[in-house]
Design an enzyme around this catalytic site. Structure first.
Site, short mmCIF file in Angstrom:
data_model
loop_
_atom_site.label_atom_id
_atom_site.label_comp_id
_atom_site.label_asym_id
_atom_site.label_seq_id
_atom_site.Cartn_x
_atom_site.Cartn_y
_atom_site.Cartn_z
N ASP A 181 -7.68 1.54 2.06
CA ASP A 181 -7.39 2.55 3.08
C ASP A 181 -8.27 3.79 2.98
O ASP A 181 -8.01 4.78 3.64
CB ASP A 181 -5.91 2.96 2.95
CG ASP A 181 -5.44 3.81 4.11
OD1 ASP A 181 -5.95 3.64 5.23
OD2 ASP A 181 -4.55 4.66 3.91
N HIS A 235 0.86 -1.19 0.00
CA HIS A 235 0.00 0.00 0.00
C HIS A 235 0.90 1.24 0.00
O HIS A 235 1.56 1.53 0.99
CB HIS A 235 -0.89 -0.01 1.23
CG HIS A 235 -1.71 1.24 1.35
ND1 HIS A 235 -2.83 1.46 0.59
CD2 HIS A 235 -1.55 2.34 2.12
CE1 HIS A 235 -3.34 2.63 0.90
NE2 HIS A 235 -2.57 3.20 1.82
N HIS A 279 -6.58 9.71 -1.24
CA HIS A 279 -7.22 9.76 0.07
C HIS A 279 -6.37 10.34 1.20
O HIS A 279 -6.79 10.27 2.37
CB HIS A 279 -7.74 8.36 0.45
CG HIS A 279 -6.67 7.33 0.67
ND1 HIS A 279 -6.44 6.31 -0.22
CD2 HIS A 279 -5.79 7.15 1.66
CE1 HIS A 279 -5.47 5.55 0.23
NE2 HIS A 279 -5.05 6.04 1.37
N ASP A 302 0.78 5.18 -0.38
CA ASP A 302 0.00 6.41 -0.48
C ASP A 302 0.64 7.31 -1.54
O ASP A 302 1.84 7.59 -1.50
CB ASP A 302 -0.03 7.13 0.87
CG ASP A 302 -0.93 6.42 1.86
OD1 ASP A 302 -2.04 6.03 1.47
OD2 ASP A 302 -0.53 6.24 3.02
#
Length: 1005
Positions: free
Chosen positions: A374, A262, A578, A264
């Site tokens: 997420d 993951h 996000h 970001d």
């Protein structure tokens, strides 16, 4: 038998920590190290490789915040290591207790070929297996000294989040630069003992299996000579064979492991650093795929794939090969893992359009799943969008973070506002960074809510955000858990394979209706107001640019700006990630976002003005262009016409102080404090403001959540409130306005309250020069409406929430998201509060203050916060907001006024009126996009939806000649199962169910 569990378990821990793990690398020699520090921003790989480094020793400090250092390591493999496996151990100063979020490196060979990433728990580079002895070793490391923002004492304000304020103090200590022999037998013994020790700890004490493992571990430890671990490791492993090969029970829970990292797209690092994080991780994962034949890795976010293609072509070549082999899997079908609450209808659709199209164009792969582990909750309009994009599954994990209520399912059908259902899975492992620990796998099996009817879950496995992805240790553990008694079974699978199996095995899962609300991170609807305003305005400017450019292209031959619009859309979609749009990134990210939005506004405004000038032609006739989807003052939607004359608004003094605004539709009383004490609907003879209360009330709360400062607002913030009722100035301003000035703390608010002629809305323009810290500013509208629920706009429709708190589920929604409006009503009469750029709000009920029975309802919009982490200067400075109070509004009025405040009319002069390309005869049917098809064919694409929540029959009148009309998905591909709508010449008849979304493609004659 005596209970000696604690004795054996403590022995296992110490022997592993102090003897066996250190014996994995029994021999080592130091490498020679030199370094060159890039003077500013990262340099191209060729420049870094060519730079002349200077000497540096292990133990030296290195790396200014956000700097890049190129290390060169050289050495010679000792001749006596011939036949052994040799690796370079390259520790840049990692903290292994923090798997990401710190320094990182990407290793290159001298010719510029990437080898793999260096991360806190992945510090090795294979030199040879086996080596011949005497090999010369020369490696280059592009090392990023990204500072640690979220440290062991989290949420402390720091200046490290922006290169402009971070200083130059070295952040890291070079810890180890060695060549070392890898004892693979000892390495496997470590994995054996870790798997069994972790499994043993999860089994019931009374379980025979637990004691079988305990005795086997004890026998293995007895076989280890602590002074010769390497020489006795094979014998120790042999004593574990039986317990490691006992198969799992047929009823065991089944875990599909998916390699995952993951990353970001921006968070505690800027966008430019994510480009490099992705390159490091994909280098790691392609290398691991070469070594591990069963391993499968999935990566979402087409933007990140595009970055690799653009910036690291040498890594891209390896990625493409791994994709072709079916083991490096594009996932999710979105441009980024965006927020889903705040993006507008078209933007949410375009996340899938651009994401899916990238994977189709590059690899011919169609994504069937939305992959959003997420994201901070999910809007109720999303299922229809997923389906309209040609997808059918959703994965997320974040709802497990909810603080109040435990979600009742892990696998279920999620039903959106229009009735569309999407097969959805929440991994019960409760993390998107699974590391294959026994505790994680056991938790997934125990936690799984759908036992008895399903037994299959997914585990995203790997370190993210600079952790480098899945490790060889995780793969080795998964191999041992494939079929092991006492454990869930684990197999590497693609997301598609998991969903196909899970859906086939669970054909009738339960249904969850409405939004998937995250009971956490509610303040992300308000933090970083400028970022949110930039997003909202960019969305509407893109709509305008497409509309006017398409109209001008058909009418005048105006060159449709395909490439510019494609690029700008992708930039806006990126900033909906996000941690960007929600305002939870470092100062650097939001500083860059503000500049980006300013540039986008300039580019889009130029496109709009050029297209409108082409449409208007030469002339002096005053024209009003109306890009909103409803007619306005006689100007049709999507067209241009002459401005209409309006009656005047009367502004008179109010008895007792203040002013009265009256335009024949509304009479608004503003008292001497600048508060709206009456907003009277003259036609309905109905008061809007709750008795004894005042609207346009600014309220200030303390705002210091228990953690996650930029993300959270905790319910206790409401315990203390200051009503800002003192006014420095309340004066008439112009023909229809009252100006109000207030000061509080070190901040100043200037408002202009306007009741324009012919309008049934009170416009509230608010400018805040904000210099508070850890405060929350709200704008309150207490309304004389008895409502048990209210409507909040979401993508392609609206969603109802209760105004009461009967249950903990309702009480937890004390801060929620809306787009352009909230609306509440009693049968036959309602009120809307519309906005041009805010999202967060709360709605509460209270007993009337005039002695009558019943309740009133208060709508409060959230304006500003002032958290200090991760950006210590969040939202300091000047902000401008527009809201409107619309008394007597039905849901259709709320929809129309929401569009109107966001898409202002544009005035110019020209030869005469401009007819729309498409006209709709039904207000309930709202056109969200008029554009030319993305494939450059010149076809016209029109997207619309039913917006009032009921059935609708509408006629679309075309202002151009169309040869055919086709119903398509969001990617503008024909839907085989959809019949073409009825057509009579230039008139198209459509019938829509509540909130139904339709895309039509018109081939031009």
């Amino acid at each position: 038998m005596h209970d000696d569990r604690n004795l054996v378990e403590a022995r296992l821990k110490r022997v592993l920590d102090e003897r066996i793990r250190p014996a994995v690398y029994p021999h080592s020699v130091p490498l020679d190290v030199a370094v060159w520090h890039a003077p500013d921003e990262p340099v191209p790989v060729a420049e870094g490789l060519a730079a002349e480094p200077g000497p540096i020793e292990v133990g030296a400090r290195w790396g200014a915040p956000w700097g890049t250092s190129w290390f060169r390591v050289t050495g010679t493999v000792p001749e006596e290591w011939a036949g052994r496996t040799v690796e370079a151990i390259l520790d840049l100063g990692f903290d292994e207790n923090m798997p990401g979020f710190q320094c990182e490196g990407l290793v290159y060979r001298p010719d510029g070929t990437p080898v793999k990433g260096l991360n806190p728990r992945n510090q090795w580079v294979r030199i040879g297996a086996p080596v011949a002895g005497g090999e010369e070793v020369r490696l280059h490391i592009e090392a990023a000294s990204n500072p640690v923002i979220l440290d062991y004492h989290p949420f402390l304000p720091t200046q490290l989040g922006d290169k402009e304020t971070a200083g130059s103090e070295p952040q890291y200590t070079l810890t180890r630069m060695d060549l070392a022999v890898l004892d693979e037998t000892v390495w496997h013994l470590v994995i054996d003992l870790e798997v069994l020790g972790e499994l043993m700890a999860e089994l019931p004490v009374e379980s025979a299996r637990r004691w079988d493992i305990l005795r086997a571990v004890e026998r293995a430890l007895d076989a280890v000579d602590l002074q010769d671990v390497g020489g006795t490791a094979e014998a120790a492993r042999a004593r574990l064979t039986e317990v490691l090969t006992t198969p799992a029970a047929p009823s065991a829970h089944r875990v599909s492991a998916v390699g995952h990292a993951h990353i970001d797209s921006a968070w505690l690092w800027p966008l430019r650093e994510t480009v490099r994080k992705v390159a490091r991780t994909t280098s790691n994962m392609t290398a691991l795929l070469d070594d591990e034949p069963d391993f499968v890795f999935a990566m979402s976010q087409a933007q990140q794939w595009a970055w690799v293609k653009e910036h690291r072509p040498e890594v891209w070549a390896r990625v493409k090969k791994a994709v072709a082999d079916g083991r490096f899997v594009p996932a999710g079908g979105m441009w980024v893992e965006s927020d889903t609450n705040m993006p507008g209808s078209e933007a949410m659709a375009r996340q899938f359009v651009h994401g899916k199209r990238f994977f189709l164009d590059e690899f011919g792969i169609e994504n069937d799943e939305a992959w959003l582990p997420d994201t901070f909750g999910f809007a109720a309009g999303l299922p229809q969008i997923i389906k309209a994009a040609g997808s059918k599954w959703l994965l997320t994990q974040k709802i497990s973070w909810s603080q109040t209520n435990k979600f009742p399912h892990h696998t279920f059908q999620w039903e959106g506002i229009d009735g569309t259902r999407i097969f959805t899975h929440f991994p019960p492992v409760d993390t998107y960074n699974c590391s294959m620990k026994g505790s994680e796998i056991a938790h997934a099996a125990r936690n799984f809510k759908d036992k008895g009817v399903a037994r299959h879950s997914l585990a995203p496995t790997g370190w993210g955000d600079g952790g480098g992805g899945t490790t060889r240790e995780m793969v080795a553990k998964a191999g041992r858990l494939r079929d092991l008694e006492g454990s869930a079974t684990v197999v590497w699978e693609t997301p598609r394979a998991f969903f196909e199996k899970a859906q086939a095995a669970y054909p009738h899962p339960p249904v969850w209706v409405g939004e998937l609300y995250l009971e956490l991170h509610r303040a992300t609807l308000t933090s970083q107001a400028r970022t949110k305003q930039g997003n909202r305005r960019s969305e509407h400017l893109l709509r305008e640019a497409e509309l006017w450019a398409a109209t001008a292209a058909l009418r005048t031959g105006f060159p449709y700006p395909y490439e510019e619009l494609d690029r700008i859309w992708k930039t806006v979609l990126l900033h909906q990630f996000h941690d960007i749009l929600p305002g939870s990134s470092i100062a650097w990210v939001h500083r860059e976002a503000r500049r980006t939005y300013d540039r986008i506004a300039e580019e889009l405004t130029a496109i709009v003005e050029a297209a409108q000038q082409a449409l208007a032609g030469e002339g002096a006739t005053p024209l009003v262009f109306n890009a909103a989807p409803h007619p306005r003052a006689g100007v049709p939607a999507g067209g241009a016409g002459l401005p209409a004359a309006q009656d005047a608004t009367a502004v008179t003094p109010r008895e007792g102080g203040g002013h009265v605004l009256d335009n024949g539709l509304l009479r608004v009383e503003i008292d001497g404090h600048g508060l709206v004490v009456s907003a009277y609907d003259l036609a309905a003879e109905r008061e809007s403001v709750a008795p004894g209360r005042a609207a346009n009330l600014l309220q200030l709360h303390p705002d210091f959540p228990n953690m996650w400062d930029a993300w959270d607002v905790d319910a206790f913030y409401r315990n203390t409130v200051t009503d800002l009722t003192d006014a420095d100035e309340v004066t008439a301003a112009g023909d229809a306005s009252v100006r109000v000035v207030r000061t509080f703390g070190t901040s100043r608010v200037t408002q202009l309250l306007t009741l324009a002629p012919g309008e049934r809305r009170l416009l509230v323009d608010t400018e805040v020069d904000w210099h508070e810290t850890e405060k929350f500013l709200k704008l309150a509208f207490p309304l004389d409406v008895h409502a048990e629920r209210y409507a909040s706009e979401t993508q392609f429709g609206h969603f109802h929430r209760p105004t009461h708190t009967n249950t903990s589920w309702e009480a937890a929604k004390f801060e929620a998201c809306n787009h352009r409006f909230v609306h509440l009503e009693e049968p036959g009469w309602g009120v809307a509060v519309v906005n041009d750029s805010t999202y967060g709000h709360d709605v509460t009920r209270t007993v009337r203050e005039d002695g009558d029975l019943g309740t009133t309802t208060t709508v409060r919009v959230s304006l500003l916060r002032a958290p200090r982490f991760p950006d210590p200067e969040t939202d300091q400075g000047v902000h401008r907001f527009r809201h409107a109070l619309v008394p007597g509004a039905g849901i259709g009025d709320a929809v129309r006024e929401g569009w109107r405040i966001n898409v202002p009319e544009r005035r110019t002069s020209g030869a005469g009126e401009v007819a729309p390309l498409v006209t709709v005869d039904q207000d309930a049917v709202v056109v969200t996009a008029v554009k030319l098809a993305d494939d450059g064919s010149g076809d016209v694409v029109v997207r619309f939806h039913e917006a009032h929540g009921g059935r609708a029959r509408a006629t679309l009148a075309l202002g151009f000649e169309a040869a055919s009309v086709t119903v398509t998905d969001l990617l503008e591909r024909p839907l085989p199962e959809a019949a073409a709508p009825a057509r009579d010449g230039d008139r198209i008849t459509v019938r829509l169910r509540p909130f139904e979304l339709v895309t039509l493609r018109f081939a031009r004659a």
